[in-house]
Design a protein around this motif. Structure first.
Motif, short mmCIF file in Angstrom:
data_model
loop_
_atom_site.label_atom_id
_atom_site.label_comp_id
_atom_site.label_asym_id
_atom_site.label_seq_id
_atom_site.Cartn_x
_atom_site.Cartn_y
_atom_site.Cartn_z
N ASN A 99 39.54 32.85 46.54
CA ASN A 99 39.94 34.11 47.17
C ASN A 99 38.84 35.16 46.95
O ASN A 99 38.57 35.53 45.83
N PHE A 100 38.23 35.61 48.01
CA PHE A 100 37.09 36.51 47.92
C PHE A 100 37.51 37.98 47.98
O PHE A 100 37.95 38.45 49.02
N ILE A 101 37.35 38.69 46.86
CA ILE A 101 37.63 40.14 46.82
C ILE A 101 36.45 40.89 46.22
O ILE A 101 36.60 41.76 45.38
N ASN A 102 35.26 40.57 46.71
CA ASN A 102 34.04 41.17 46.17
C ASN A 102 33.90 42.65 46.49
O ASN A 102 32.99 43.30 46.02
N TRP A 103 34.82 43.19 47.21
CA TRP A 103 34.81 44.59 47.61
C TRP A 103 35.44 45.52 46.59
O TRP A 103 35.33 46.74 46.70
#
Length: 178
Positions: free
Chosen positions: A129-133
């Motif tokens: 799950n990508f939440i690099n923000w």
């Protein structure tokens, strides 16, 4: 279908978090690039993802390779996107998008199997799950209410005033009291 491992992996922004700092209940790799989310914390992770007002991209891995993609957040459940989920998860704390996180985290999966962690072997898919923000979206504690999954981002948790601790937003409103 080949034997695969499934764990939830969230890609968060790279930060200077190192093992041994306030760990949020997550055990981070020595280089701080990813962390292991224990089974007791995974339901909370999924709840925070669903409440987050931003889409979260999910890549599903079969051992070392990506096999499918999806999205969750903004009211859409993350649990089950990749099917056959384990009881634990991994989160990625690096913002590198060029890395093959399925391959990089496979050593941790092998270690979990060796340790006999429940659900760490068999036919499973690994959602990343990508939440690099998070680091840029949560610069003030009031913003965590819109992006609650960022409570698990070590930079946000350790550096945004009013997020951490027993009186912080993550504890008071979301039950993440580390």
């Amino acid at each position: 279908m080949p034997v695969a491992m499934k764990l939830a992996v969230i890609s968060l922004v790279f930060c200077c978090h190192v093992a041994g700092q306030r760990g949020l209940g997550v055990d981070y790799a020595k280089d701080g690039s990813y962390g292991y989310v224990p089974p007791f914390l995974v339901p909370k992770l999924h709840s925070l993802e669903q409440k987050t007002e931003k889409k979260i991209s999910v890549t599903c891995c079969d051992k070392k390779r990506a096999v499918s993609k999806g999205q969750c957040g903004k009211g859409i459940k993350c649990k089950g996107i990749c099917e056959n989920e384990t009881e634990y998860a991994l989160i990625i704390t690096s913002n590198s998008t060029s890395e093959n996180w399925c391959d990089i985290t496979s050593g941790t999966v092998t270690s979990l199997v060796d340790l006999g962690v429940s659900g760490s072997h068999g036919i499973f898919n690994i959602p990343l799950n990508f939440i690099n923000w998070c680091r840029w979206y949560v610069t003030h504690s009031s913003q965590i209410r819109t992006y609650p999954v960022c409570c698990l981002h070590p930079y946000v948790y350790n550096n945004v005033e009013g997020v951490a601790g027993t009186t912080g937003v993550c504890c008071a409103e979301f039950g993440l009291c580390f």
